[in-house]
Each structure stands twice: as C-alpha cells, then as structure tokens.
Design a protein around this motif. Sequence first.
Motif, PDB file in Angstrom:
ATOM      1  N   ASP A  36       0.904  -1.028   0.136  1.00  0.00           N
ATOM      2  CA  ASP A  36       0.424   0.046  -0.057  1.00  0.00           C
ATOM      3  C   ASP A  36       0.242   1.315   0.009  1.00  0.00           C
ATOM      4  OD1 ASP A  36      -2.573  -1.325  -0.719  1.00  0.00           O
ATOM      5  OD2 ASP A  36      -2.768  -0.930   1.857  1.00  0.00           O
ATOM      6  N   LYS A  37       2.326   1.235   0.045  1.00  0.00           N
ATOM      7  CA  LYS A  37       3.205   2.169   0.029  1.00  0.00           C
ATOM      8  C   LYS A  37       4.403   1.968  -1.181  1.00  0.00           C
ATOM      9  CE  LYS A  37       5.283   5.443   3.109  1.00  0.00           C
ATOM     10  NZ  LYS A  37       6.553   5.726   2.245  1.00  0.00           N
ATOM     11  N   GLY A  38       4.406   3.294  -1.820  1.00  0.00           N
ATOM     12  CA  GLY A  38       5.878   3.216  -2.877  1.00  0.00           C
ATOM     13  C   GLY A  38       7.076   3.821  -1.304  1.00  0.00           C
ATOM     14  N   GLU A  39       7.548   3.519  -2.737  1.00  0.00           N
ATOM     15  CA  GLU A  39       9.090   4.460  -1.583  1.00  0.00           C
ATOM     16  C   GLU A  39       8.816   5.698  -2.303  1.00  0.00           C
ATOM     17  OE1 GLU A  39      12.818   2.967   0.759  1.00  0.00           O
ATOM     18  OE2 GLU A  39      12.084   1.675  -0.415  1.00  0.00           O
ATOM     19  N   PHE A  40       9.833   6.717  -2.092  1.00  0.00           N
ATOM     20  CA  PHE A  40      10.645   7.463  -2.483  1.00  0.00           C
ATOM     21  C   PHE A  40      11.838   7.952  -2.551  1.00  0.00           C
ATOM     22  CE2 PHE A  40       9.180  12.404  -4.177  1.00  0.00           C
ATOM     23  CZ  PHE A  40       9.524  12.279  -4.543  1.00  0.00           C
ATOM     24  N   VAL A  41      12.207   7.237  -3.626  1.00  0.00           N
ATOM     25  CA  VAL A  41      14.309   7.193  -3.692  1.00  0.00           C
ATOM     26  C   VAL A  41      14.398   8.281  -4.144  1.00  0.00           C
ATOM     27  CG1 VAL A  41      15.330   5.385  -4.305  1.00  0.00           C
ATOM     28  CG2 VAL A  41      13.311   4.546  -3.700  1.00  0.00           C
ATOM     29  N   GLY A  42      14.924   8.770  -3.759  1.00  0.00           N
ATOM     30  CA  GLY A  42      15.892  10.202  -4.096  1.00  0.00           C
ATOM     31  C   GLY A  42      16.844   9.361  -4.425  1.00  0.00           C
ATOM     32  N   ILE A  43      17.779  10.316  -5.868  1.00  0.00           N
ATOM     33  CA  ILE A  43      18.963   9.682  -6.449  1.00  0.00           C
ATOM     34  C   ILE A  43      19.719  10.937  -7.297  1.00  0.00           C
ATOM     35  CG2 ILE A  43      20.020   8.599  -8.701  1.00  0.00           C
ATOM     36  CD1 ILE A  43      17.881   6.803  -8.893  1.00  0.00           C
ATOM     37  N   LEU A  44      20.705  11.356  -5.999  1.00  0.00           N
ATOM     38  CA  LEU A  44      21.783  12.080  -6.240  1.00  0.00           C
ATOM     39  C   LEU A  44      22.618  11.845  -6.289  1.00  0.00           C
ATOM     40  CD1 LEU A  44      21.564  14.848  -4.459  1.00  0.00           C
ATOM     41  CD2 LEU A  44      22.233  13.757  -2.052  1.00  0.00           C
ATOM     42  N   GLY A  45      23.367  12.609  -7.371  1.00  0.00           N
ATOM     43  CA  GLY A  45      24.698  13.165  -7.010  1.00  0.00           C
ATOM     44  C   GLY A  45      25.085  14.406  -8.223  1.00  0.00           C
ATOM     45  N   PRO A  46      26.585  14.560  -8.454  1.00  0.00           N
ATOM     46  CA  PRO A  46      26.797  15.557  -9.594  1.00  0.00           C
ATOM     47  C   PRO A  46      26.434  15.177 -10.775  1.00  0.00           C
ATOM     48  CG  PRO A  46      28.989  14.535  -8.431  1.00  0.00           C
ATOM     49  CD  PRO A  46      27.997  13.679  -8.073  1.00  0.00           C
ATOM     50  N   SER A  47      26.564  16.081 -11.687  1.00  0.00           N
ATOM     51  CA  SER A  47      26.361  16.434 -13.469  1.00  0.00           C
ATOM     52  C   SER A  47      27.178  15.273 -13.560  1.00  0.00           C
ATOM     53  CB  SER A  47      26.310  17.971 -13.496  1.00  0.00           C
ATOM     54  OG  SER A  47      26.240  17.507 -14.613  1.00  0.00           O
ATOM     55  N   GLY A  48      26.640  14.156 -14.321  1.00  0.00           N
ATOM     56  CA  GLY A  48      28.054  13.366 -15.490  1.00  0.00           C
ATOM     57  C   GLY A  48      28.058  12.037 -14.513  1.00  0.00           C
ATOM     58  N   SER A  49      27.515  11.827 -13.538  1.00  0.00           N
ATOM     59  CA  SER A  49      26.954  10.725 -12.602  1.00  0.00           C
ATOM     60  C   SER A  49      26.924   9.680 -12.778  1.00  0.00           C
ATOM     61  CB  SER A  49      26.896  11.314 -10.980  1.00  0.00           C
ATOM     62  OG  SER A  49      25.790  12.068 -10.717  1.00  0.00           O
ATOM     63  N   GLY A  50      26.221   9.798 -13.854  1.00  0.00           N
ATOM     64  CA  GLY A  50      25.108   8.544 -13.799  1.00  0.00           C
ATOM     65  C   GLY A  50      23.400   8.159 -13.684  1.00  0.00           C
ATOM     66  N   LYS A  51      23.379   9.346 -13.252  1.00  0.00           N
ATOM     67  CA  LYS A  51      21.458   9.806 -12.549  1.00  0.00           C
ATOM     68  C   LYS A  51      20.304   9.188 -13.148  1.00  0.00           C
ATOM     69  CE  LYS A  51      22.297  13.759 -10.856  1.00  0.00           C
ATOM     70  NZ  LYS A  51      23.166  13.844 -11.689  1.00  0.00           N
ATOM     71  N   SER A  52      20.991   9.703 -15.083  1.00  0.00           N
ATOM     72  CA  SER A  52      19.891   9.394 -15.779  1.00  0.00           C
ATOM     73  C   SER A  52      19.866   8.291 -16.473  1.00  0.00           C
ATOM     74  CB  SER A  52      20.226  10.456 -17.172  1.00  0.00           C
ATOM     75  OG  SER A  52      19.564  11.756 -16.218  1.00  0.00           O
ATOM     76  N   THR A  53      21.261   8.063 -16.550  1.00  0.00           N
ATOM     77  CA  THR A  53      21.669   6.819 -17.251  1.00  0.00           C
ATOM     78  C   THR A  53      20.679   5.641 -16.407  1.00  0.00           C
ATOM     79  OG1 THR A  53      23.824   6.978 -17.587  1.00  0.00           O
ATOM     80  CG2 THR A  53      23.249   4.766 -17.674  1.00  0.00           C
ATOM     81  N   ILE A  54      20.989   5.469 -14.956  1.00  0.00           N
ATOM     82  CA  ILE A  54      19.928   4.404 -14.255  1.00  0.00           C
ATOM     83  C   ILE A  54      18.326   5.049 -14.244  1.00  0.00           C
ATOM     84  CG2 ILE A  54      19.832   4.477 -11.617  1.00  0.00           C
ATOM     85  CD1 ILE A  54      21.718   5.614 -10.892  1.00  0.00           C
ATOM     86  N   LEU A  55      18.093   6.087 -14.138  1.00  0.00           N
ATOM     87  CA  LEU A  55      16.176   6.228 -15.150  1.00  0.00           C
ATOM     88  C   LEU A  55      16.244   5.512 -16.255  1.00  0.00           C
ATOM     89  CD1 LEU A  55      14.867   9.850 -13.725  1.00  0.00           C
ATOM     90  CD2 LEU A  55      14.971   7.497 -12.376  1.00  0.00           C
ATOM     91  N   ARG A  56      16.675   6.115 -16.870  1.00  0.00           N
ATOM     92  CA  ARG A  56      16.687   5.044 -18.732  1.00  0.00           C
ATOM     93  C   ARG A  56      16.775   3.802 -18.490  1.00  0.00           C
ATOM     94  NH1 ARG A  56      21.145   8.603 -21.432  1.00  0.00           N
ATOM     95  NH2 ARG A  56      20.780  10.429 -20.760  1.00  0.00           N
ATOM     96  N   LEU A  57      17.345   3.311 -17.539  1.00  0.00           N
ATOM     97  CA  LEU A  57      17.868   1.552 -17.585  1.00  0.00           C
ATOM     98  C   LEU A  57      16.694   0.683 -16.641  1.00  0.00           C
ATOM     99  CD1 LEU A  57      21.202   1.169 -16.645  1.00  0.00           C
ATOM    100  CD2 LEU A  57      20.455   0.583 -18.738  1.00  0.00           C
ATOM    101  N   ILE A  58      15.547   2.004 -16.063  1.00  0.00           N
ATOM    102  CA  ILE A  58      14.641   1.753 -15.757  1.00  0.00           C
ATOM    103  C   ILE A  58      13.759   1.344 -16.512  1.00  0.00           C
ATOM    104  CG2 ILE A  58      12.625   2.025 -13.210  1.00  0.00           C
ATOM    105  CD1 ILE A  58      15.260   2.718 -11.814  1.00  0.00           C
ATOM    106  N   ALA A  59      13.111   2.692 -17.093  1.00  0.00           N
ATOM    107  CA  ALA A  59      12.456   2.946 -17.805  1.00  0.00           C
ATOM    108  C   ALA A  59      12.123   1.847 -19.266  1.00  0.00           C
ATOM    109  CB  ALA A  59      12.292   4.699 -18.361  1.00  0.00           C
ATOM    110  N   GLY A  60      13.518   1.913 -19.595  1.00  0.00           N
ATOM    111  CA  GLY A  60      14.274   0.551 -20.776  1.00  0.00           C
ATOM    112  C   GLY A  60      13.504   1.970 -22.206  1.00  0.00           C
ATOM    113  N   LEU A  61      13.967   3.669 -21.912  1.00  0.00           N
ATOM    114  CA  LEU A  61      13.368   3.877 -22.585  1.00  0.00           C
ATOM    115  C   LEU A  61      13.374   4.444 -24.080  1.00  0.00           C
ATOM    116  CD1 LEU A  61      14.517   7.706 -22.276  1.00  0.00           C
ATOM    117  CD2 LEU A  61      11.875   6.437 -22.053  1.00  0.00           C
ATOM    118  N   ARG A  62      15.234   3.550 -24.992  1.00  0.00           N
ATOM    119  CA  ARG A  62      15.173   3.434 -26.597  1.00  0.00           C
ATOM    120  C   ARG A  62      15.358   1.620 -26.200  1.00  0.00           C
ATOM    121  NH1 ARG A  62      20.383   6.526 -27.146  1.00  0.00           N
ATOM    122  NH2 ARG A  62      20.508   6.911 -24.517  1.00  0.00           N
ATOM    123  N   PRO A  63      14.908   1.470 -27.762  1.00  0.00           N
ATOM    124  CA  PRO A  63      15.010  -0.153 -27.703  1.00  0.00           C
ATOM    125  C   PRO A  63      16.339  -0.677 -27.686  1.00  0.00           C
ATOM    126  CG  PRO A  63      14.373   1.262 -30.053  1.00  0.00           C
ATOM    127  CD  PRO A  63      14.571   2.306 -29.027  1.00  0.00           C
TER     128      PRO A  63
END
Length: 238
Positions: A36-63
């Motif tokens: 009944d409750k999802g977590e709120f997970v922060g991904i914190l880091g400097p620019s270029g540390s791979g944060k968006s890459t982690i999100l893109r992998l979860i999303a499966g954004l590109r084929p």
Amino acid sequence: PHVVEFRSVTKTYNPGGGNEFTAIRDVTFVVQDLVDKGEFVGILGPSGSGKSTILRLIAGLRPQFPPTSGEVLVFGRPVERPGPDRGMVFQDYTSFDHRNVLDNVAFGLECRGVPRKVRYEVAREWIANVGLSVAKDQYKYPHELSGGMRQRVAIAQTLILRPRIILMDEPFGALDPMTRMNMQDLLIDLWRRTQATVFFVTHSIEEAVFLSDRIYVVSNSPGTILRELTIEPSDRPS
Ligand code: ADP
Ligand code: ADP
C-alpha cells in the motif's frame, strides 16, 4: 517481486568505439514493494555521475538500452521496453506545443483509445489535481504557461496513466526557488495519494532530503553508489 532491482549493473556507452564511456559501474540495489505504499527514492549526485542512465535503464527508454553487464529487473522481469507500469517526467517541458492543456493531459488516454468524453472528464480531474484551474487553464497552450504550470501539466500527463513507478529526471531543475518549493509540496501530496514508487533524480542535497524516504548517493567516474541514506521524518527540515 521487488519493484526495481539492479544486480551489478554496468552501462557503457559506445562500447568498443573511440568515445567509449562507462556511465555506471557495478550498481546494485533493491527497492522493495511495500504494501500500500511506494517508496520515494532520491538519486543524488553531481552532473555526469550516471543518474539519468539509471532512470533510462529502468524506463527501457530506447529500444536498444540494455545494461552492458548485470541485470535490471522491474517487478521481477528484465526491462525490455517502456511499459504502462512506468511513467517519466523530464526537466524540460515535454508537452506538445500545438495541443492545449486539456489535450496534453488527455494524450495518454487518447493513445489508449479512451473515448473523448471520458478522457476529457478524467483529464479535467487531473488538471485540478495538479493545482491548475480547469476554468482558466484548460484551453491554454504551453507557450501561455509559466515554467511551473508547464511542469504541472507534465506531471498530470504522466500520472493520469497511473504508473506504479514514476521516474523523474530533475523535474524542477529549471524552476525558480519559490516555484520549486511549491512543486515539491505538490509532488509529496500527489505521491501520498498514488502509492506509486518514485525515483527522483536531483543534484540538490536539500531537495533530496526534503522529498525522499531513501537516497542513493552516486559518485562520478564511473558512477557507483557511494552510500545509501535513509531519511527519517525527524531528519527533515520543517
Ligand atoms: P547525470 O544524469 O548524472 O548527469 P548521465 O547518466 O546523463 O549523468 O551521464 C553519465 C555520463 O555518461 C556522462 O558523462 C555523459 O556524458 C555520458 N553519456 C550519457 N549519455 C551518453 C551517450 N548516449 N553516449 C555517450 N556518453 C553518454
Ligand atoms: P476506474 O477507476 O475503474 O477506471 P473511473 O470511474 O475512474 O473507473 O473511470 C471510468 C472509466 O474511465 C474507466 O472505465 C476507464 O476506462 C476510464 N479511465 C479513468 N481513469 C483512467 C486512467 N487513469 N487510465 C485509463 N482509463 C481511465
């Protein structure tokens, strides 16, 4: 199954090419399904540390966006493509310029073949849910809106499809500080009602601490998880 699991995930862009670059290396974590409750997970880091890459992998954004090694599992299954269980909000406003607010918010339902009357009804609920005025704003076009209003549209556009995982890539990064605070409050309020799991990428420590139950701190070159912090309500600035 877990909501999201990374097992020793490494992602290298352009492997074997001249500009080969390893964005994240050996990243392992588990986000569990709490009843009944999802977590709120922060991904914190400097620019270029791979944060968006982690999100893109979860999303499966590109084929073609598999991990170079390791496994990314969503609800126990390897990610192959985007799916209705995951919704994404980006920093730059992703609404369609030639559609008004109502048609932007209703877009996902339109793609699913929900009839016009029903999708407009649901879209108007979401316009109100994100704090916009149906009476004043529904027929406005994106260029007539402020940055904060446009992010409200983007959030409504994503949440109307009721994803179980919401992926947010610096969604408030382009907003002025006051607008940003208002948006943070709105997001917390919506998240409490949706029970979705949120992954929220930011390079602001304050923002991560204010919003998150848990924070993964990511370091640079190549991105690895430096530490995992659990935020207790008493740690939060009031
Ligand atoms: P962050 O979101 O933390 O800023 P990213 O995940 O966007 O980091 O990027 C991590 C690193 O990977 C950056 O140094 C970036 O230049 C590199 N990178 C991202 N996308 C690509 C790509 N398509 N090709 C090559 N390198 C990339
Ligand atoms: P339900 O919660 O069962 O979807 P509602 O009364 O909320 O029922 O919605 C009535 C109809 O509107 C549903 O049959 C459904 O097709 C459509 N609908 C409502 N919300 C959504 C949504 N977020 N995504 C897709 N369809 C929706």
